[in-house]
Design an enzyme around this catalytic site. Structure first.
Site, short mmCIF file in Angstrom:
data_model
loop_
_atom_site.label_atom_id
_atom_site.label_comp_id
_atom_site.label_asym_id
_atom_site.label_seq_id
_atom_site.Cartn_x
_atom_site.Cartn_y
_atom_site.Cartn_z
N HIS A 110 0.76 -1.06 -0.02
CA HIS A 110 -0.17 -0.08 0.06
C HIS A 110 0.81 1.38 0.02
CE1 HIS A 110 -3.41 2.67 1.89
NE2 HIS A 110 -3.76 1.91 0.70
N LYS A 112 3.18 4.32 -0.86
CA LYS A 112 3.36 5.50 -2.17
C LYS A 112 4.77 6.06 -1.93
CE LYS A 112 -1.22 5.03 -1.24
NZ LYS A 112 -1.83 4.14 -0.34
N ASP A 117 16.86 10.96 -7.82
CA ASP A 117 18.35 11.12 -7.60
C ASP A 117 18.83 10.84 -6.25
OD1 ASP A 117 18.69 11.51 -10.31
OD2 ASP A 117 18.46 13.60 -10.31
N HIS A 304 -9.25 11.13 2.62
CA HIS A 304 -8.62 10.19 2.26
C HIS A 304 -7.22 10.31 3.20
CE1 HIS A 304 -6.06 7.26 -0.01
NE2 HIS A 304 -6.99 6.46 0.37
N LYS A 306 -4.26 10.82 5.65
CA LYS A 306 -3.71 10.22 7.10
C LYS A 306 -2.79 10.76 7.71
CE LYS A 306 -3.81 6.82 3.32
NZ LYS A 306 -5.38 6.36 3.15
N ASP A 311 0.73 18.46 19.77
CA ASP A 311 1.63 19.16 20.65
C ASP A 311 2.55 20.22 19.82
OD1 ASP A 311 0.58 18.02 22.79
OD2 ASP A 311 2.11 17.00 23.70
#
Length: 386
Positions: A110, A112, A117, A304, A306, A311
């Site tokens: 899952h 991404k 370079d 969508h 995450k 703090d």
């Protein structure tokens, strides 16, 4: 996860800005491009990125691509063959031939990750598909992705190369001769050449850990990191996730922090892309609200993102949802960032999204119909399998 200091972080909250930045950095590549996505769709966005990769390969840039076999089930083989024919090395992750008879369908990559370079990296929640840019007829697609410039890119590079080692156990190369083809098998090798890990000077103020988790190890690193972050919060902990099917450790940490007086806020989409998972998410909301967690439903479209921030110091963005699948079954990656500037920017993003949300109160939530609550409870029993 080794901490890297001196990083610059750039945050994207919509697919258009992320894609524009990604294309710019891909065009600037001089040595290599490593790119790994759960979904690499054969649509206008996927083809645009594919064509740029083909162009860079023609210029002598090394290009390696990993896509998840299940995430790209509906993508025709010719889409990836065009890249292979252009000299790009393309691998699928855990190819599934007979999904009804294999557990491999459960263990999905899952992640991404993009590394250019060895100096520029991307990580977050967005895949390469039109819906991440355009959203749905009923609302926008709200997501969070980041660019990292600095030494922490070495962490993303390590994650990619370990995945490459895994998928490249035996690679097949075809050499076209005048009269026939020969088939050559190449033994897997872990790429560790120094040119993939160039020396990088400090270019920012963020301390970053790139944390990966997978179903094959003894520890659930990202879940443990999230639990530690919640337990360590003194003033506030804000969390965005499209799906909320928490493990007992995360659920207990959220409840304990809220009961201790920490301002714990949870934001979910009001409308989701998966009705079953959405029902399961709702079954946990009374549990956290009873402890004092504030719950918000994002109304502007599908959330969508995450994103988590605490703090004014700690923030994290990555591919990991707050659910059993991400914590225990998937191969995931998150960047944990420790600096005030990034945390304050993430906090403002959350608060801006909160303005586009409705707060849910326990006294109203418990008045849901018994049919609705029964459906949620049934789905909750299946939460570890969703």
């Amino acid at each position: 996860a080794f901490p890297f200091d001196g990083n610059r972080i750039e945050i994207y909250t919509n697919g258009g800005s992320m894609l524009q930045s990604l294309l710019r950095e891909l065009q600037n590549a001089r040595q290599h491009i490593h790119i790994e996505f759960y979904i690499f769709e054969d649509d206008a966005i996927g083809r645009l990125v594919r064509d740029v990769l083909i162009e860079k390969a023609s210029q002598g840039v090394e290009v390696r691509v990993i896509y998840d076999d299940v995430g790209c089930w509906h993508v025709p083989n010719r889409f990836f063959e065009e890249m292979r024919n252009a000299g790009i090395e393309v691998r699928s992750f855990l190819k599934v031939r007979f999904p009804l008879f294999t557990s491999r369908v459960n263990y999905r990559n899952h992640r991404k990750i993009v590394v250019i370079d060895g100096r520029i990296g991307f990580v977050g929640g967005m895949n390469l598909a039109e819906r991440y840019m355009r959203g749905f007829s009923w609302g926008i697609w709200r997501d969070t992705h980041i660019l990292i410039e600095g030494k922490a890119v070495h962490g993303l590079q390590t994650a990619f190369l370990l995945d490459w080692y895994f998928v490249d156990r035996t690679s097949v190369s075809y050499t076209h001769l005048r009269a026939h083809e020969t088939l050559r098998f190449v033994d897997r090798t872990l790429i560790t050449a120094s040119r993939y890990f160039p020396k990088i000077e400090s270019c920012g103020s963020s301390l970053v850990q790139v944390v990966t988790s997978e179903p094959i190890g003894p520890w659930k690193e990202i879940m443990q990191g999230l639990t530690m972050a919640i337990n360590g919060a003194k003033k506030y902990f804000y969390m965005q996730t499209p799906y909320f099917l928490p493990t007992e450790q995360v659920l207990a940490a959220m409840q304990t922090a809220a009961l201790a007086g920490v301002d714990v806020r949870l934001m979910l989409p009001e409308r989701a892309d998966n009705r079953i998972t959405h029902l399961g998410s709702h079954s946990y909301l009374a549990d956290v609200m009873q402890a004092g967690v504030k719950v918000y439903f994002y109304k502007k479209g599908f959330l969508h993102s995450k994103l988590m921030v605490s703090d004014d110091m700690l923030s994290t963005v990555g591919s990991t949802n707050v659910d059993f699948r991400s914590f225990e079954h998937n191969f995931e990656v998150n960047a944990f960032m420790y600096d005030v500037e990034t945390a304050l920017e993430m906090k403002e993003i959350f608060l801006q999204d909160q303005r586009e949300s409705t707060q849910i109160f326990l006294k109203n939530w418990v008045k849901r119909s018994w049919r609705r609550r029964a459906a949620e409870s049934v789905v909750r029993l299946l939460a570890p399998l969703l």
